[in-house]
Structures are given as structure tokens and as C-alpha cells.
Write a protein that holds these residues in place. Sequence first.
Motif, short mmCIF file in Angstrom:
data_model
loop_
_atom_site.label_atom_id
_atom_site.label_comp_id
_atom_site.label_asym_id
_atom_site.label_seq_id
_atom_site.Cartn_x
_atom_site.Cartn_y
_atom_site.Cartn_z
N VAL A 113 0.83 -1.19 0.00
CA VAL A 113 0.00 0.00 0.00
C VAL A 113 0.87 1.25 0.00
N GLY A 114 1.95 1.23 0.81
CA GLY A 114 2.85 2.37 0.86
C GLY A 114 3.52 2.64 -0.47
N ALA A 115 3.92 1.56 -1.17
CA ALA A 115 4.56 1.72 -2.47
C ALA A 115 3.58 2.30 -3.49
N LEU A 116 2.34 1.80 -3.46
CA LEU A 116 1.32 2.33 -4.38
C LEU A 116 0.99 3.78 -4.03
N TRP A 117 0.91 4.06 -2.72
CA TRP A 117 0.57 5.41 -2.26
C TRP A 117 1.62 6.41 -2.74
N ALA A 118 2.89 6.02 -2.62
CA ALA A 118 3.99 6.91 -3.00
C ALA A 118 4.39 6.74 -4.46
N ARG A 119 3.77 5.77 -5.16
CA ARG A 119 4.09 5.48 -6.56
C ARG A 119 5.56 5.16 -6.71
N GLN A 120 6.03 4.27 -5.84
CA GLN A 120 7.42 3.84 -5.87
C GLN A 120 7.48 2.32 -5.93
N ALA A 121 8.58 1.80 -6.42
CA ALA A 121 8.78 0.35 -6.47
C ALA A 121 9.04 -0.19 -5.07
N VAL A 122 8.64 -1.42 -4.84
CA VAL A 122 8.92 -2.08 -3.56
C VAL A 122 10.41 -2.43 -3.51
N PRO A 123 11.13 -2.03 -2.45
CA PRO A 123 12.57 -2.38 -2.36
C PRO A 123 12.79 -3.88 -2.39
N GLY A 124 14.01 -4.28 -2.77
CA GLY A 124 14.32 -5.69 -2.93
C GLY A 124 14.11 -6.51 -1.68
N ARG A 125 14.57 -5.99 -0.52
CA ARG A 125 14.41 -6.72 0.73
C ARG A 125 12.93 -6.89 1.07
N ALA A 126 12.13 -5.84 0.84
CA ALA A 126 10.71 -5.93 1.12
C ALA A 126 10.03 -6.91 0.17
N ALA A 127 10.48 -6.94 -1.09
CA ALA A 127 9.92 -7.89 -2.05
C ALA A 127 10.19 -9.33 -1.62
N LEU A 128 11.42 -9.57 -1.12
CA LEU A 128 11.73 -10.90 -0.59
C LEU A 128 10.85 -11.23 0.61
N GLY A 129 10.62 -10.25 1.47
CA GLY A 129 9.75 -10.46 2.62
C GLY A 129 8.32 -10.79 2.20
N LEU A 130 7.83 -10.11 1.17
CA LEU A 130 6.49 -10.40 0.67
C LEU A 130 6.40 -11.82 0.12
#
Length: 302
Positions: A113-130
Motif C-alpha cells: 500500500v505504501g509503495a502504491l501510495w507513493a508510486r514507488q517500487a517495492v525495495p528488494g528486501r521488502a519484495a523478498l519479505g512479501l
Amino acid sequence: MNTVNMLRLVALAAIWGSSFLFMRIAAPVLGPAVLIEYRVLFAALFLAGVAWLLRLRGKGAPLALRQHWKHYLILGLFNSALPFLLFAFAARTLSASVLSVLNATAPMWGALVGALWARQAVPGRAALGLLLGTVGVALLVGLDHVSERPGAFVAIGAALVAALSYSIASQYARSARAVAPFANAHGSMWAATLCVIPVLPFFPAPAEPTMGIMGAVLALGVLCSGIAYILYFKLIEEVGPTSALTVTFLNPMFGILWGALFLHEAVGWHTLLGSAIVLTGTALVTGFVPSFLRVRAALPGK
């Protein structure tokens, strides 16, 4: 974090972890809408009593309804009414253990939600966490016997959307006009009470509640909502929001413990492994870094 605040943190996690136990007990009897209307109403009445006592002592913040009513409605809907209803709906089918772990996915939803809200890509570490969180949830619910019950996957979806709702509320709160924490809790509970009313005709209570069921409902409202908020805001005041939000990582442990102790829910290897993977994914998403008695996290579960 000193010993007193550590005890407050553990107590808060134990209380919020017990909310899934109480919902599991009461939801099959009252249905999700009646149960949650009782929960938010009891919480609102309790917090109104606390607000009255605070005013007598010259403390507390006014609700300022004319100024903040829209804010309370948005917060009450996404932080209380909607997720409470969805978890209560899921509690008719899923175990307290599974519910508590699904609730812990809120920080992962928050990253999206934060990435969509800020219109930014999800960082690599967060993507791994997801990715890890998704694997953990799949392992947890795929191998648990509750997944074989009718409607289990609808219930799992409802619980995940409830966690998503918490993350939406958190993102909104960060960008909204500043309101005193206690006023936020008090006002949003009255707003949630209003939000649940239109749902009541669609989910009438299946049976008459016993004294034990009403005791569980009262505990949900007063203990898991009213008193828990007071503990939470005290922690924020004492140690700051970052340390207070580490409750996210403790909730599932208590949810599993209470389910096993009081509802005799089975705790298999897949429960422990799935929970560990979900929490590891949450830690990666939130940037959690443990030390001896000081930790960092991002979002609370309720």
C-alpha cells in the motif's frame, strides 16, 4: 526499553492475541455483525468513561467532532469496523491460531500500500519479505486441517483483506491531520459503531447468547479494544511508536498459545514453521532488527 515497558508490551500482545480466541468463541453464536457491533459499542462506552475521568482531572483531548468527524469515520471504518467484521466472519471457520498469523501479514500489506501510495517500487528486501510471507501463509493454511472445512478459503481471503484494511488505515493516518491518540481511539470507536449498523440486517445472530458468550464479547470490547488502546498509547508515550509497534511480532505467539490452551487447537510443525516464515517475511518488509531488549517494527495487529 525498561522492564515496566517491556511488561506493558508483552501484556498488550497477550491481550490482542486473545481477541482471536474471543472471536472464535462468540462469532459462531452471534454472527460477525452482532458480535462486532457489541465489541465497538462496549469499547466506545468504556473509552467515553475514561475520557470523562480524564476531564475531571483536567487531562485528555476533546473529540472536536465538527472538525474531525470525517477523519473519525475513515479511521473507524478501515481500522476497526471493516477488519473486525472480516476477522469475525473468518472466525466462524478458522482457528484462533491461523487468524492470529494471518493478522501478522498487515505490515506486508502495508509495504504494498505504501509503495502504491507513493508510486514507488517495492525495495528488494521488502519484495523478498512479501514472497516469504506468501509462502508462509500458503504453508500454514495449506497443511492445516481447517483448510478442509467448507468455506475455509473464503474465510482466509476475508482475514487477509482485514489485514490489508489495517495497512490502509495506517497509511491514511500518516497523511491525515494530527489528532491526539486517545481522541483517535475514542472517536473512531463511535464511528465504527455507526459503520457496523447497516450490516446488522444481513447477518442476524444464529442463536441466543449465553452468559459465557456475552463475557467473551465484553472482553473483546473492554479488554481487547478499550484497555489495549490505553496500553498501546502509553507505550507510544514512553518508548515511541517504533518500539511500541513491535507488538506485531508477539501477537501470533499468544494467539497460538491461547488457542491451544483454551480451545485445544492442534499446533503442528506446519503451524510453527508457517508462523516463523510469515514473521521472517514481516521482519524483512518492516526493517526489523533485533537486539537484547530493543527492537524495531512497523505496524500493529488488533
